[in-house]
Design an enzyme around this catalytic site. Structure first.
Site, PDB file in Angstrom:
ATOM      1  N   ASP A  68     -31.053   6.959  26.036  1.00  0.00           N
ATOM      2  CA  ASP A  68     -30.080   6.519  25.023  1.00  0.00           C
ATOM      3  C   ASP A  68     -29.871   7.590  23.953  1.00  0.00           C
ATOM      4  O   ASP A  68     -29.886   7.302  22.751  1.00  0.00           O
ATOM      5  CB  ASP A  68     -30.535   5.204  24.390  1.00  0.00           C
ATOM      6  CG  ASP A  68     -29.378   4.445  23.715  1.00  0.00           C
ATOM      7  OD1 ASP A  68     -28.203   4.760  24.010  1.00  0.00           O
ATOM      8  OD2 ASP A  68     -29.652   3.542  22.905  1.00  0.00           O
TER       9      ASP A  68
ATOM     10  N   GLY B 170     -30.272  -4.506  17.097  1.00  0.00           N
ATOM     11  CA  GLY B 170     -29.766  -4.226  18.434  1.00  0.00           C
ATOM     12  C   GLY B 170     -29.975  -5.414  19.339  1.00  0.00           C
ATOM     13  O   GLY B 170     -30.259  -6.520  18.879  1.00  0.00           O
TER      14      GLY B 170
END
Length: 297
Positions: free
Chosen positions: A162, A42
């Site tokens: 998230d 990420g």
């Protein structure tokens, strides 16, 4: 096989190797953990499937390496701060059986590392790809399973920020849903709820107030609702909302998926864009689930 952790190498080495055959880097992290393969990457780091060499059973674990893609001193400092906060969140929250446990947090070779419990299973995104759209009963089951986890997170003054199908894993051992990746999570201070902060999260699942840097506990409920809509329709959330009419059009994408009016009402209130009209807490969602479906929805 052992994977080199040097970001500029990542060479795969034979079992038993102490040093990378290509770059010479030490392969065992903290004299204990061996990386086996890359799980993902990420904006802030790279994750590896690893083995804990200290325990007799050599159990699997996850190595998360701080590896920011961002440039600039201030941005890098913010990224390092978020990585440190993720470790703190996991230590706080990992006592819950449906949140990965933090096993270690340290610096090696001038890089930050986080070691956490490995959850074997499929993400809801993988489940959707393999099995197709979720049914009403599957969505009700999802809410029943995840809402108590989210309540625990919020009771500890943390906003996940998230929630999406990729961050929910169905654990293979017991089919329980596990909430993962607290890299974007935020510890809430009493004064911080009204202060504009860094905008973090996945845009398609992000509540309007969170997109403006002011996440609330209800922002997680919004993301959970959008996740449910996506699982029901297999259509990207950005195509389930009409920005010209300022309304959700997810029912147009159900195809032959039958959905009751009562579940529709719950989902509509979860994804309400006006914050004060949305569910304000997990307890409020539970109240409607009980009202519509009885004691055991």
């Amino acid at each position: 096989m052992s994977q080199c952790l040097n970001p500029d190498c990542l060479h795969i080495n034979p079992d038993g190797s102490q040093f990378c055959q290509k770059c010479g880097s030490k392969l065992r992290l903290a004299e204990r953990y061996y990386a086996k393969s890359i799980l993902g990457q990420g904006g802030f780091g790279r994750t590896f499937l690893a083995v804990d060499d200290f325990k007799p059973s050599k159990p699997p674990c996850v190595i998360k390496q701080f590896l920011p893609q961002a440039q600039g001193t201030a941005t890098l400092e913010k990224a390092a701060q978020l990585f440190d906060q993720e470790a703190q969140r996991l230590e706080l929250l990992g006592k819950h059986s449906q949140i990965p446990e933090l096993l270690a947090y340290f610096t090696a070779d001038n890089r930050q590392y986080l070691i956490q419990e490995f959850i074997e299973g499929e993400t809801l995104q993988q489940e959707l790809d393999n099995q197709g759209a979720f049914t009403e009963n599957q969505i009700i089951s999802l809410l029943k399973d995840l809402l108590p986890v989210l309540d625990f997170v919020h009771q500890n003054q943390v906003i996940h920020r998230d929630i999406k199908p990729e961050n929910i894993i169905r654990r293979a051992s017991d089919n329980k849903l596990v909430l993962v990746d607290f890299g974007a999570s935020k510890q809430v201070q009493r004064t911080s709820m009204s202060v504009t902060g860094t905008v973090i999260g996945s845009a398609a699942y992000c509540a309007p107030e969170q997109a403006m840097g002011k996440p609330q506990y209800g922002s997680d409920l919004y993301s959970l609702g959008v996740t449910c809509l996506y699982l029901l329709t297999q259509v990207s959330p950005s195509n389930l909302y009409d920005p010209l009419e300022l309304q959700w059009v997810w029912r147009e994408h159900l195809n032959d998926n039958q959905l009751s009016e009562k579940l529709g009402k719950i989902l509509d209130r979860l994804v309400e864009t006006v914050f004060n009209k949305r569910y304000q807490s997990v307890a409020e969602v539970w109240e409607d689930l009980r009202r519509y479906y009885g004691k055991s929805p």
